[in-house]
Design a protein around this motif. Sequence first.
Motif, PDB file in Angstrom:
ATOM      1  N   GLY A  95       0.821  -1.193   0.000  1.00 39.29           N
ATOM      2  CA  GLY A  95       0.000   0.000   0.000  1.00 39.29           C
ATOM      3  C   GLY A  95       0.857   1.246   0.000  1.00 39.29           C
ATOM      4  N   ALA A  96       0.216   2.385   0.122  1.00 36.53           N
ATOM      5  CA  ALA A  96       0.937   3.661   0.111  1.00 36.53           C
ATOM      6  C   ALA A  96       0.601   4.504   1.327  1.00 36.53           C
ATOM      7  N   GLU A  97      -0.027   3.876   2.341  1.00 38.70           N
ATOM      8  CA  GLU A  97      -0.487   4.612   3.505  1.00 38.70           C
ATOM      9  C   GLU A  97       0.093   4.025   4.782  1.00 38.70           C
ATOM     10  N   GLY A  98       0.103   4.869   5.821  1.00 42.01           N
ATOM     11  CA  GLY A  98       0.516   4.409   7.127  1.00 42.01           C
ATOM     12  C   GLY A  98      -0.631   3.787   7.898  1.00 42.01           C
ATOM     13  N   ILE A  99      -0.351   3.385   9.122  1.00 44.39           N
ATOM     14  CA  ILE A  99      -1.341   2.762   9.991  1.00 44.39           C
ATOM     15  C   ILE A  99      -2.291   3.841  10.509  1.00 44.39           C
ATOM     16  N   PRO A 100      -3.589   3.700  10.297  1.00 38.80           N
ATOM     17  CA  PRO A 100      -4.521   4.757  10.719  1.00 38.80           C
ATOM     18  C   PRO A 100      -4.908   4.631  12.188  1.00 38.80           C
ATOM     19  N   THR A 101      -5.298   5.744  12.769  1.00 34.66           N
ATOM     20  CA  THR A 101      -5.919   5.720  14.085  1.00 34.66           C
ATOM     21  C   THR A 101      -7.401   5.416  13.931  1.00 34.66           C
ATOM     22  N   LEU A 102      -8.022   4.986  15.015  1.00 35.71           N
ATOM     23  CA  LEU A 102      -9.458   4.774  14.986  1.00 35.71           C
ATOM     24  C   LEU A 102     -10.185   6.083  14.685  1.00 35.71           C
ATOM     25  N   ARG A 103      -9.715   7.174  15.240  1.00 36.06           N
ATOM     26  CA  ARG A 103     -10.375   8.459  14.972  1.00 36.06           C
ATOM     27  C   ARG A 103     -10.372   8.784  13.487  1.00 36.06           C
ATOM     28  N   GLU A 104      -9.269   8.499  12.807  1.00 36.54           N
ATOM     29  CA  GLU A 104      -9.211   8.757  11.367  1.00 36.54           C
ATOM     30  C   GLU A 104     -10.221   7.897  10.620  1.00 36.54           C
ATOM     31  N   VAL A 105     -10.343   6.642  11.026  1.00 36.03           N
ATOM     32  CA  VAL A 105     -11.283   5.748  10.361  1.00 36.03           C
ATOM     33  C   VAL A 105     -12.721   6.184  10.612  1.00 36.03           C
ATOM     34  N   LEU A 106     -13.017   6.618  11.824  1.00 29.78           N
ATOM     35  CA  LEU A 106     -14.363   7.093  12.110  1.00 29.78           C
ATOM     36  C   LEU A 106     -14.722   8.300  11.240  1.00 29.78           C
ATOM     37  N   SER A 107     -13.771   9.181  11.045  1.00 33.71           N
ATOM     38  CA  SER A 107     -14.018  10.334  10.167  1.00 33.71           C
ATOM     39  C   SER A 107     -14.236   9.905   8.725  1.00 33.71           C
ATOM     40  N   LEU A 108     -13.522   8.872   8.310  1.00 31.94           N
ATOM     41  CA  LEU A 108     -13.639   8.384   6.936  1.00 31.94           C
ATOM     42  C   LEU A 108     -14.979   7.688   6.698  1.00 31.94           C
ATOM     43  N   VAL A 109     -15.391   6.852   7.643  1.00 35.66           N
ATOM     44  CA  VAL A 109     -16.656   6.125   7.483  1.00 35.66           C
ATOM     45  C   VAL A 109     -17.839   7.066   7.680  1.00 35.66           C
ATOM     46  N   ALA A 110     -17.761   7.902   8.702  1.00 37.74           N
ATOM     47  CA  ALA A 110     -18.763   8.951   8.952  1.00 37.74           C
ATOM     48  C   ALA A 110     -20.197   8.425   9.000  1.00 37.74           C
ATOM     49  N   GLY A 111     -20.364   7.239   9.550  1.00 35.07           N
ATOM     50  CA  GLY A 111     -21.705   6.712   9.749  1.00 35.07           C
ATOM     51  C   GLY A 111     -22.400   6.191   8.520  1.00 35.07           C
ATOM     52  N   ARG A 112     -21.712   6.112   7.385  1.00 42.84           N
ATOM     53  CA  ARG A 112     -22.387   5.749   6.137  1.00 42.84           C
ATOM     54  C   ARG A 112     -22.672   4.260   6.013  1.00 42.84           C
ATOM     55  N   VAL A 113     -21.873   3.420   6.670  1.00 45.66           N
ATOM     56  CA  VAL A 113     -22.105   1.972   6.663  1.00 45.66           C
ATOM     57  C   VAL A 113     -21.866   1.454   8.076  1.00 45.66           C
ATOM     58  N   PRO A 114     -22.374   0.266   8.406  1.00 42.97           N
ATOM     59  CA  PRO A 114     -22.123  -0.304   9.733  1.00 42.97           C
ATOM     60  C   PRO A 114     -20.636  -0.554   9.961  1.00 42.97           C
ATOM     61  N   LEU A 115     -20.180  -0.278  11.180  1.00 39.07           N
ATOM     62  CA  LEU A 115     -18.771  -0.440  11.533  1.00 39.07           C
ATOM     63  C   LEU A 115     -18.676  -1.345  12.753  1.00 39.07           C
ATOM     64  N   LEU A 116     -18.035  -2.488  12.584  1.00 37.48           N
ATOM     65  CA  LEU A 116     -17.857  -3.491  13.633  1.00 37.48           C
ATOM     66  C   LEU A 116     -16.397  -3.460  14.071  1.00 37.48           C
ATOM     67  N   ILE A 117     -16.158  -3.132  15.331  1.00 33.16           N
ATOM     68  CA  ILE A 117     -14.799  -2.921  15.836  1.00 33.16           C
ATOM     69  C   ILE A 117     -14.418  -4.068  16.757  1.00 33.16           C
ATOM     70  N   GLU A 118     -13.405  -4.844  16.366  1.00 35.58           N
ATOM     71  CA  GLU A 118     -12.884  -5.894  17.246  1.00 35.58           C
ATOM     72  C   GLU A 118     -11.712  -5.342  18.057  1.00 35.58           C
ATOM     73  N   VAL A 119     -11.866  -5.344  19.349  1.00 33.62           N
ATOM     74  CA  VAL A 119     -10.813  -4.894  20.262  1.00 33.62           C
ATOM     75  C   VAL A 119      -9.909  -6.086  20.529  1.00 33.62           C
ATOM     76  N   LYS A 120      -8.675  -5.999  20.070  1.00 34.06           N
ATOM     77  CA  LYS A 120      -7.756  -7.122  20.197  1.00 34.06           C
ATOM     78  C   LYS A 120      -7.276  -7.280  21.647  1.00 34.06           C
ATOM     79  N   ASP A 121      -7.030  -8.512  22.010  1.00 30.02           N
ATOM     80  CA  ASP A 121      -6.622  -8.836  23.375  1.00 30.02           C
ATOM     81  C   ASP A 121      -5.298  -8.173  23.726  1.00 30.02           C
ATOM     82  N   GLN A 122      -5.279  -7.433  24.814  1.00 28.07           N
ATOM     83  CA  GLN A 122      -4.054  -6.776  25.271  1.00 28.07           C
ATOM     84  C   GLN A 122      -3.420  -7.516  26.449  1.00 28.07           C
ATOM     85  N   ASP A 123      -4.112  -8.501  26.995  1.00 31.65           N
ATOM     86  CA  ASP A 123      -3.599  -9.280  28.119  1.00 31.65           C
ATOM     87  C   ASP A 123      -2.546 -10.287  27.674  1.00 31.65           C
ATOM     88  N   GLY A 124      -2.747 -10.858  26.495  1.00 33.48           N
ATOM     89  CA  GLY A 124      -1.841 -11.882  25.989  1.00 33.48           C
ATOM     90  C   GLY A 124      -2.358 -13.289  26.194  1.00 33.48           C
TER      91      GLY A 124
END
Length: 261
Positions: A95-124
């Motif tokens: 690709g040609a882009e860096g890793i996005p923040t969630l805030r950037e993605v929320l601005s991009l989607v802007a409520g136009r389609v359903p967004l399902l967010i999987e929170v990855k395990d931080q415990d290990g």
Amino acid sequence: MTRPPSAPPLPAAFLSTPIAHRALHDRAAGRPENSRVAIAAAVAAGYGIEIDVQMSADGRAMVFHDDALDRLTEATGPLRARDADTLGAITLRDGAEGIPTLREVLSLVAGRVPLLIEVKDQDGALGPRTGDLERAVAGDLAGYAGPVAVMSFNPHAVRHLAQAAPDLPRGLTTCAFDQADWDLPADRCDALRRIAAYDEVGASFVSHQHGDLSAPRVAQLKSQGAAVLCWTIRSPTEETAARRVADNVTFEGYTPAPVPA
């Protein structure tokens, strides 16, 4: 510990709009998984979007699947060791882009389609060392206007999501939890396989491994009113089989048709 109240049900759009796994990604077309361009492609096609979030060193929710940077970028080491600005400058492979923040993605989607967010395990180990990423996600979602839901394999993470954002639909990402595939004790795999924490975390849906949709516990939850999503469907044949149980599919590698209302 006090049991959280039941989560709101999934918005209807999550049950009628096929959900693109890690967005509408296609590395050969220059759309890496969880990238802005893959997200934009899913929005343009009218699909729902599933994304993953990990936490940066400075406490930001980053849209990225793996714990480590190695598979998806030319960088190495754990994502959580670098801050959000540094991660944003690391280009995704093919690709040609860096890793996005969630805030950037929320601005991009802007409520136009359903967004399902999987929170990855931080415990290990799907254990209780959670909370920081869940609070970061809740903070980013505060005031977001559009169909959105959160989920995790880790029930502790879902409980923290319930505390941080009680008004968001929340669910458990689930599977057969074969101990050969998980570095966890047998009793822990058994509890996760039984989806024992569903009521304890106040979930309103599961997203279950498609090859295990015949599990009796899935049928039991569905009979009790739980919505059933599934992952990851890779062909029309798999989709047809999955829809005998699941209300909707998370897909990749092909383009499913919308489900008639």
